[in-house]
Every structure is written in C-alpha cells, then in structure tokens.
Scaffold this active site. Structure first.
Site, PDB file in Angstrom:
ATOM      1  N   SER A  76     -21.122-126.075  11.127  1.00 10.91           N
ATOM      2  CA  SER A  76     -20.106-126.439  12.116  1.00 10.91           C
ATOM      3  C   SER A  76     -20.093-127.937  12.392  1.00 10.91           C
ATOM      4  O   SER A  76     -19.896-128.379  13.533  1.00 10.91           O
ATOM      5  CB  SER A  76     -20.321-125.670  13.432  1.00 10.91           C
ATOM      6  OG  SER A  76     -19.151-125.664  14.203  1.00 10.91           O
ATOM      7  N   LYS A  93     -11.661-125.660  13.366  1.00 13.38           N
ATOM      8  CA  LYS A  93     -12.166-125.951  12.021  1.00 13.38           C
ATOM      9  C   LYS A  93     -11.599-125.006  10.977  1.00 13.38           C
ATOM     10  O   LYS A  93     -11.609-125.312   9.786  1.00 13.38           O
ATOM     11  CB  LYS A  93     -13.689-125.901  12.016  1.00 13.38           C
ATOM     12  CG  LYS A  93     -14.376-126.994  12.825  1.00 13.38           C
ATOM     13  CD  LYS A  93     -15.889-126.866  12.758  1.00 13.38           C
ATOM     14  CE  LYS A  93     -16.618-128.070  13.367  1.00 13.38           C
ATOM     15  NZ  LYS A  93     -16.560-128.099  14.830  1.00 13.38           N
ATOM     16  N   SER A 128     -14.426-125.163  18.162  1.00 10.13           N
ATOM     17  CA  SER A 128     -14.658-125.172  16.716  1.00 10.13           C
ATOM     18  C   SER A 128     -13.819-124.169  15.946  1.00 10.13           C
ATOM     19  O   SER A 128     -13.825-124.188  14.714  1.00 10.13           O
ATOM     20  CB  SER A 128     -16.145-124.931  16.422  1.00 10.13           C
ATOM     21  OG  SER A 128     -16.902-126.095  16.701  1.00 10.13           O
TER      22      SER A 128
END
Length: 384
Positions: free
Chosen positions: A124, A66, A63
C-alpha cells in the site's frame, strides 16, 4: 393483432431474473445489518446488488483510491505501453512522500514495474503510487486527469480523484458503489494480473511487509482487493471471494477499527454466500414460447432469450416464480432472426414485476404474392 400472454415452463419462469445483471435487484432474502456506515455487495457474474447501504454517499476513499492507480497501470501493461520488466525512476517528490504507508523507495533509483505493482497492492505504498503516476504520465497532475477520464469511461459517476494514492484530500471522493464496480472491472478486465491482489507479503529494499487485507489470512476463498483508512472516513475494505465458482465483491466503509473491519467483512461475505445463489436457467437460444406468424412462410416462430441467463436469487425463492410470454400476435412477416418480438414478465412475492426481451430464434420470410392472397382469402372466409 391481439395481445398474447402465455404461461411458461418452470425453467422459463426463472429465466428473466438474469436481468439483475442490468441493475435489477435480486429477490429479497434474510436481511443483514452492518456497523459500516456505507456498504455495497455485488454478485460478480450477474451484477445483482445484494446489499446497498448508503452506497451513493461520497466519502474520501483513502487507499481504495489505489485501485484506480492499479487499473491504469494494468491497462498500460495490457496495451503493451509498458512491460513488467520496465523500470520507472524515483523522483525527489516520490522519495519524500513518506506519509502513511510506504514502499521505502530510494531517491534517484529505478524500480521495476512488477515491484511497483506489489509495492502498491501488498505494501500500500503511497510513494509507489507517485512513482507509477510520474512513470506513466510524466506528472502527477496529468495522471490524475487520466484517473478522472477513466472513471468517467467506466461509469463511476460519483468518483473524483485529486491524487493517485488516497491521502486525505477533500477533492478525492468515491462511493461504495463506485469502489465495488471498479473492483469488478479490475477482476473482469485484467484476469492475467489479478493474482497480485492475493499475495500476502512482499520484500523490497530488505524490508518485508504483509498485505493489509486481513481476510487473506483468515479465509482461503478471499483473493483481493484493498483496505483503506482515514480518520475522516474510518476503516474501509473492498474484498472479493470466490466459493464454488461464484464470486462476491463486498465494499464496507466507515467501520471503527481494523478488527471491526475484518469481522464485518467476513460476516457480510458469509451472509451473501449463504442467503443467495446463482442459477443458470436458460442458455442463449433456448426457446421459451412459440408465436403465431401473419403472412409468413411458417405458421409460428420460436421465441428465445438472446443471451445466457444467470440469475441471483435467495436460495428459498427460486421455485416461487411465475412467468408469462407477452407479445402482439400474430407477428407480421418478414421476421429476422434475433428480432425483438416480445418479452417475458416475471412475478414473485415481494418483488416488482420485471421484464426481459424475447427474440425470434429463426428467420421467417414473408409469403409470396399468391401465398398472401390465399392467406387473406382463407382469413376472410374463416372470419365470415
């Protein structure tokens, strides 16, 4: 002309180390070890690298990917291409993307951009990332092309993206170094939007989710950024904290659990703030030496630093530095203000010698014909 090497004042002796902002390592401090397999610690203001452990090793960033998706969204907001109150549609593909963390988007619905920001940063949401990708670029593939182009533009030389969310993909690669500098760009380029990273919870579709960043709850100086996890690369975090006006960015990858990730990040942050500090040692234009001038309307020219010099040093090392101004002198006129005419060479125990340019702080015009003739005669007579 002769080579001049002149000692500087204690203030000037410190000034050079501000070139750590250009990638020169800070002086040595008490070392620290971490269980993370890759680590990178960066002083935000000077760019000094305080810790580098396998930071050039490519891993699947989970993640942490991101952060690039958010960067492109913030960039579009800043350029006026979208607004916080605009809405993006949820495609069937985005709705069906329920692997890993999710924002719980509804198929066919329209979601405000500001909600999508929180859905990515706080929750997330992998689905939120795909909604943003399709909303900004039309297709995920086109958005990924933009991610890779932006990575190249930002100098993230070891980053390669294949999706906007970070789900496991052997073509999705970053390094701790690149993650840290991407975080740096987010903070520096979008101060008006950075506050979203410090939000601790967000409610969407009646579902409240907390921020995955555990440091937000245990350290009030932490205000971002993102965590990640994949079985192949372990538990990772990019975290930023600001204490007494000084900001540190820490990236850890490859810890073995959420608790270890939290504990290691807190430990490394405390070490960076404890062992190092920043020192404003010279303002732009501060005169550090005077150099003789040949055939100029003035006998000397003041030499200065061109930019504010902020230095990151171990707390015990800043008073152990020596420095000298080095230039070929006399410096022939004409001399223009800002012209590079020398350098400062810094030496300190445990450090390689380092250099920073010295520039003329004022213009020195060339003597006229008769002035030059008189100066040459004076030099000839004196030499005789």
């Amino acid at each position: 002309m002769t080579l001049a090497a002149r000692p500087l004042t204690a203030l000037a002796a410190l000034a050079f180390l501000a070139t750590s902002s250009l990638g020169i390592a800070a002086a040595r401090a008490e070392t620290i070890d971490t269980t993370a397999t890759e680590a990178y610690v960066l002083d935000f203001d000077t760019g000094a690298v305080l810790l580098d452990k396998n930071a050039e090793t490519q891993i699947q960033p989970a993640s942490l990917s991101k952060l690039m998706t958010v960067y492109l969204l913030f960039d579009a907001l800043k350029k006026g291409e979208v607004k916080l109150d605009d809405s993006f549609p949820v495609s069937k593909e985005a709705w069906a993307l329920n692997e890993g963390s999710t924002m719980f988007v509804g198929i066919g619905s329209q979601i405000r951009v500001e909600d999508l920001i929180r859905g990515i940063i706080v929750q997330s949401g992998n689905d939120a990332c795909l909604v943003v990708a399709e909303g900004l670029a039309g297709t995920e593939e086109t958005f990924v092309e933009r991610m890779n182009a932006k990575a190249k533009e930002l100098g993230l030389k070891d980053s390669q993206f294949d999706n906007p969310h970070g789900l496991e993909d052997p073509k999705q690669l970053m390094t701790a170094h690149d993650v840290a500098w991407l975080a740096h760009h987010l903070i520096a380029d979008f101060p008006e939007y950075y506050h979203y990273f410090s939000e601790k919870e967000f409610v969407f579709n009646g579902i409240k989710q907390g921020n995955r960043n555990p440091l937000l709850y245990k350290d009030p100086t932490v205000d971002g950024l993102k965590t990640g996890h994949l079985s192949i690369s372990g538990y990772s975090v990019a975290v930023s904290a600001k204490r007494d006006g000084r900001r540190i960015i820490t990236v850890l990858i490859g810890t073995h659990s959420m608790q270890e990730r939290s504990d290691e990040a807190a430990k490394v942050l405390d070490w960076a703030f404890r062992e190092y500090d920043n020192y404003m040692v010279a303002k732009a234009g501060s005169v550090l030496a005077d150099a003789p001038v040949w055939m100029g309307q003035e006998a000397t020219v003041p030499l200065a630093v061109g930019k504010d010099l902020l230095v990151t040093l171990p707390r015990a090392a800043h008073d152990k530095l020596t420095a000298k101004a080095v230039f070929d002198g006399p410096i022939p006129a004409p001399i223009t203000a800002g012209q590079e005419v020398g350098k400062v060479v810094i030496s300190a125990p445990g450090m390689a010698d380092m250099e920073v340019p010295l520039v003329a702080s004022k213009e020195v015009p060339k003597l006229g014909f008769f002035g030059r003739m008189f100066a040459s005669l004076k030099h000839y007579i004196g030499g005789a």
